[in-house]
Design a protein around this motif. Structure first.
Motif, mmCIF file in Angstrom:
data_model
loop_
_atom_site.group_PDB
_atom_site.id
_atom_site.type_symbol
_atom_site.label_atom_id
_atom_site.label_comp_id
_atom_site.label_asym_id
_atom_site.label_seq_id
_atom_site.Cartn_x
_atom_site.Cartn_y
_atom_site.Cartn_z
ATOM 1 N N GLY A 1 -7.603 8.911 -4.630
ATOM 2 C CA GLY A 1 -8.223 7.533 -4.138
ATOM 3 C C GLY A 1 -7.201 6.655 -3.741
ATOM 4 N N ILE A 2 -6.070 6.411 -4.328
ATOM 5 C CA ILE A 2 -5.141 5.413 -4.105
ATOM 6 C C ILE A 2 -4.329 5.910 -2.776
ATOM 7 N N SER A 3 -3.909 6.993 -2.645
ATOM 8 C CA SER A 3 -3.259 7.709 -1.623
ATOM 9 C C SER A 3 -4.337 7.692 -0.478
ATOM 10 N N ALA B 1 2.135 1.629 -3.302
ATOM 11 C CA ALA B 1 1.076 2.273 -4.347
ATOM 12 C C ALA B 1 1.003 3.456 -4.211
ATOM 13 N N GLY B 2 0.877 4.154 -2.949
ATOM 14 C CA GLY B 2 0.810 5.428 -2.535
ATOM 15 C C GLY B 2 1.826 6.412 -3.192
ATOM 16 N N ALA C 1 0.849 -1.150 -0.056
ATOM 17 C CA ALA C 1 -0.154 -0.091 0.164
ATOM 18 C C ALA C 1 0.663 1.266 -0.156
ATOM 19 N N SER D 1 1.518 6.782 -7.037
ATOM 20 C CA SER D 1 0.483 7.672 -7.429
ATOM 21 C C SER D 1 0.706 8.965 -7.187
ATOM 22 N N VAL E 1 -8.009 10.074 -9.178
ATOM 23 C CA VAL E 1 -7.472 8.618 -9.015
ATOM 24 C C VAL E 1 -6.377 8.552 -8.174
ATOM 25 N N SER E 2 -5.502 9.242 -8.136
ATOM 26 C CA SER E 2 -4.301 9.567 -7.410
ATOM 27 C C SER E 2 -4.655 9.772 -6.057
ATOM 28 N N GLY F 1 -6.611 5.163 0.129
ATOM 29 C CA GLY F 1 -6.463 3.768 0.427
ATOM 30 C C GLY F 1 -5.362 3.454 0.890
ATOM 31 N N ALA F 2 -3.934 3.809 0.539
ATOM 32 C CA ALA F 2 -3.010 3.396 1.354
ATOM 33 C C ALA F 2 -2.725 3.921 2.858
#
Length: 225
Positions: free
Chosen positions: A112-114, A92-93, A89, A96, A109-110, A116-117
């Motif tokens: 959302g990924i951040s 991925a953060g 995670a 992104s 999108v970025s 989520g991480a």
């Protein structure tokens, strides 16, 4: 317990923790400047870009710290899976954030990924520090702060998401959702301090005791897990 028994890798992890603390302060400051100065003017987002780049580096340098703290947990298939989940995670953060700076990824999108991480990291902080607090072989100040940060973010992030639900009544969006943002922001601002505190413990620097003499170091090279 207010001291940390030393295991191999602690002092290296301490350097990464100090770096994470500094980057975290820069991240908090630039995000605040972005919303205070750039968002009302709709750009240009200089502080925003600095914040994204800083976040990308931050997500990388925290990995050695998380791994070193995780080594103090009882090693089970579940704990090993959690370790790799939080490492993935964080990676991925970081990716992104860098892709956003390079304009290769959409802001939504970025983000959302951040987020989520951050949720994965918060879950790890909560569960890991609950376990470490019970074991008693880990500094209580570090465990309590880590547990607070993780628990606060786990609760606050879903509540903060209510502000994006346009169909919801205003009192839900800006009452409950706004409270989630405020609670989460408090924990997020405290995050760099946790890394600073962790760096001090992991560096195992001698502490002053009454009389001016340095306190003893606790070292146990063989206690890897």
């Amino acid at each position: 317990m207010d001291t940390l028994i030393e295991i191999p890798g602690d002092r290296t992890a301490a350097k990464f923790a100090y770096a994470a603390a500094g980057l975290g302060v820069v991240g908090v400051a630039t995000l605040g400047a972005m919303y205070a100065i750039e968002v009302p003017k709709n750009g240009p987002y200089v502080f925003g870009t600095i914040n994204d780049a800083t976040g990308g580096v931050f997500q990388l340098v925290i990995i050695p710290v998380i791994v070193q703290v995780h080594r103090r947990l009882r090693r089970t298939p579940g704990s090993e899976a959690a370790k790799w989940l939080v490492i993935g995670a964080s990676g991925a953060g970081s990716a992104s954030s860098f892709l956003l700076v390079a304009k290769k990824l959409d802001f939504t999108v970025s983000t959302g990924i951040s987020v989520g991480a951050m949720v994965v990291q918060a879950g790890w902080f909560l569960l890991a520090h609950r376990a470490l607090l019970k074991r008693g072989s880990y500094p209580r100040d570090l465990a309590k702060l880590g547990q607070f940060i993780g628990g606060a973010l786990v609760v606050a992030l879903p509540l903060a998401a209510l502000t994006a639900v346009e169909q919801a009544p205003a009192w839900i969006r800006w009452g409950i959702g706004g409270a989630g943002i405020a609670f989460g922001a408090t924990a997020w601002v405290a995050w760099p301090y946790w890394y600073f505190l962790a760096a001090g413990h992991l560096s195992h620097a001698p502490r002053e005791v009454p009389g001016g003499a340095p306190g003893p170091r606790r070292r146990n090279i063989g206690s890897g897990y």
